[in-house]
Design a protein around this motif. Structure first.
Motif, short mmCIF file in Angstrom:
data_model
loop_
_atom_site.label_atom_id
_atom_site.label_comp_id
_atom_site.label_asym_id
_atom_site.label_seq_id
_atom_site.Cartn_x
_atom_site.Cartn_y
_atom_site.Cartn_z
N ASN A 29 -76.03 0.18 48.32
CA ASN A 29 -75.53 -0.26 49.62
C ASN A 29 -75.28 1.02 50.41
OD1 ASN A 29 -74.13 -1.13 51.85
ND2 ASN A 29 -72.64 -2.34 50.71
N CYS A 30 -76.25 1.43 51.20
CA CYS A 30 -76.17 2.70 51.90
C CYS A 30 -76.77 2.57 53.29
CB CYS A 30 -76.93 3.77 51.12
SG CYS A 30 -76.84 5.39 51.84
N VAL A 31 -76.08 3.12 54.28
CA VAL A 31 -76.58 3.09 55.65
C VAL A 31 -76.34 4.45 56.29
CG1 VAL A 31 -74.42 2.20 56.63
CG2 VAL A 31 -76.54 1.80 57.82
N GLN A 32 -77.26 4.86 57.16
CA GLN A 32 -77.14 6.11 57.90
C GLN A 32 -77.32 5.79 59.38
OE1 GLN A 32 -80.27 8.52 56.29
NE2 GLN A 32 -79.07 9.12 54.52
N LEU A 33 -76.41 6.31 60.19
CA LEU A 33 -76.47 6.07 61.64
C LEU A 33 -76.38 7.40 62.38
CD1 LEU A 33 -73.89 3.17 61.88
CD2 LEU A 33 -76.37 2.97 61.91
N LEU A 34 -77.10 7.49 63.48
CA LEU A 34 -77.01 8.63 64.38
C LEU A 34 -76.90 8.04 65.78
CD1 LEU A 34 -77.13 11.67 64.89
CD2 LEU A 34 -79.62 11.44 65.04
N GLY A 35 -75.77 8.27 66.43
CA GLY A 35 -75.56 7.68 67.74
C GLY A 35 -74.46 8.39 68.50
N PRO A 41 -61.21 7.51 68.93
CA PRO A 41 -60.47 6.72 67.93
C PRO A 41 -59.02 6.57 68.37
CG PRO A 41 -61.60 8.57 66.89
CD PRO A 41 -61.73 8.75 68.36
N PRO A 42 -58.38 5.46 68.06
CA PRO A 42 -56.97 5.28 68.45
C PRO A 42 -56.07 6.32 67.79
CG PRO A 42 -57.69 3.50 67.00
CD PRO A 42 -58.90 4.33 67.31
N GLU A 43 -55.10 6.81 68.54
CA GLU A 43 -54.15 7.80 68.03
C GLU A 43 -53.21 7.16 67.02
OE1 GLU A 43 -53.93 11.08 68.64
OE2 GLU A 43 -55.73 10.96 69.89
N GLY A 44 -52.66 7.97 66.15
CA GLY A 44 -51.69 7.48 65.18
C GLY A 44 -52.10 7.86 63.77
N LYS A 45 -51.17 7.75 62.87
CA LYS A 45 -51.42 8.06 61.47
C LYS A 45 -51.58 6.76 60.68
CE LYS A 45 -51.38 12.46 61.76
NZ LYS A 45 -52.59 13.21 61.55
N ASN A 46 -52.69 6.09 60.91
CA ASN A 46 -53.00 4.85 60.21
C ASN A 46 -53.69 5.16 58.88
OD1 ASN A 46 -52.11 3.35 62.46
ND2 ASN A 46 -54.08 3.68 63.45
N LEU A 47 -53.77 4.17 58.01
CA LEU A 47 -54.45 4.34 56.74
C LEU A 47 -55.96 4.38 56.91
CD1 LEU A 47 -52.34 1.97 54.47
CD2 LEU A 47 -52.26 4.47 54.60
N VAL A 48 -56.44 3.94 58.06
CA VAL A 48 -57.88 3.91 58.33
C VAL A 48 -58.10 4.32 59.78
CG1 VAL A 48 -57.87 1.46 58.92
CG2 VAL A 48 -59.98 2.53 58.19
N THR A 49 -59.16 5.11 60.01
CA THR A 49 -59.57 5.47 61.36
C THR A 49 -60.81 4.64 61.70
OG1 THR A 49 -58.78 7.73 61.08
CG2 THR A 49 -60.39 7.35 62.82
N ILE A 50 -60.78 3.99 62.85
CA ILE A 50 -61.89 3.14 63.26
C ILE A 50 -62.43 3.63 64.60
CG2 ILE A 50 -62.57 0.80 63.92
CD1 ILE A 50 -60.34 -0.20 62.05
N PHE A 51 -63.75 3.75 64.68
CA PHE A 51 -64.40 4.08 65.94
C PHE A 51 -65.78 3.43 65.94
CE2 PHE A 51 -65.25 7.51 63.02
CZ PHE A 51 -66.61 7.74 63.16
N SER A 52 -66.42 3.39 67.11
CA SER A 52 -67.70 2.68 67.24
C SER A 52 -68.74 3.52 67.94
CB SER A 52 -67.50 1.38 68.01
OG SER A 52 -66.66 0.51 67.32
N PRO A 53 -69.77 3.96 67.21
CA PRO A 53 -70.91 4.60 67.87
C PRO A 53 -71.98 3.56 68.21
CG PRO A 53 -71.07 4.94 65.53
CD PRO A 53 -69.80 4.16 65.77
N ALA A 54 -72.81 3.91 69.16
CA ALA A 54 -73.93 3.05 69.56
C ALA A 54 -75.24 3.71 69.15
CB ALA A 54 -73.91 2.84 71.07
#
Length: 129
Positions: A29-35, A41-54
């Motif tokens: 299960n492997c994916v590679q993205l370049l975008g 990413p939202p500020e804060g010290k969360n357990l997970v960092t989430i962001f969205s490339p296109a």
């Protein structure tokens, strides 16, 4: 036989001979993205960092000959990236910015979440780390 068919035949024969002895099947299960990143990413010290490339895919309609230009259109796909490793989270907070070009390697995960209107949504996420 053609070489590709010989390899396929050998693979199928080998797989069928060893299938009974396998307890766990190997998979990938492997994916590679370049975008480009859509927003910081939202500020804060969360357990997970989430962001969205296109990522963009160019499509040509019209003439099928490579040297003739038809109408060219672009399809943009947004990807949700989740970073769990603490070191990588810090790097993402520090360097990932709207418009920056980014390469991501990870695995695909499918799931559900509740949006802000309490509507259940399907989500495909790329998990890094």
């Amino acid at each position: 036989r053609r070489p590709v068919l010989q390899v396929l035949h050998q693979f199928v024969r080998h797989a069928s001979e060893t299938a009974a002895s396998l307890v766990l099947e190997r998979s990938l299960n492997c994916v590679q993205l370049l975008g480009r990143v859509g927003q910081d990413p939202p500020e804060g010290k969360n357990l997970v960092t989430i962001f969205s490339p296109a990522t963009n895919e160019m499509r040509r309609s019209g003439e099928s000959e490579a040297y003739q230009m038809g109408d060219v259109s672009q399809k943009t796909t947004w990807h949700r990236i989740s970073v769990f490793q603490p070191g990588l989270r810090d790097v993402a907070y520090q360097y990932v910015r709207k418009g920056s070009r980014i390469y991501v390697a990870g695995k695909i995960d499918y799931g559900e979440y509740m949006d802000k209107n309490n509507v259940r949504r399907q989500a495909t996420t790329i998990i890094n780390g």
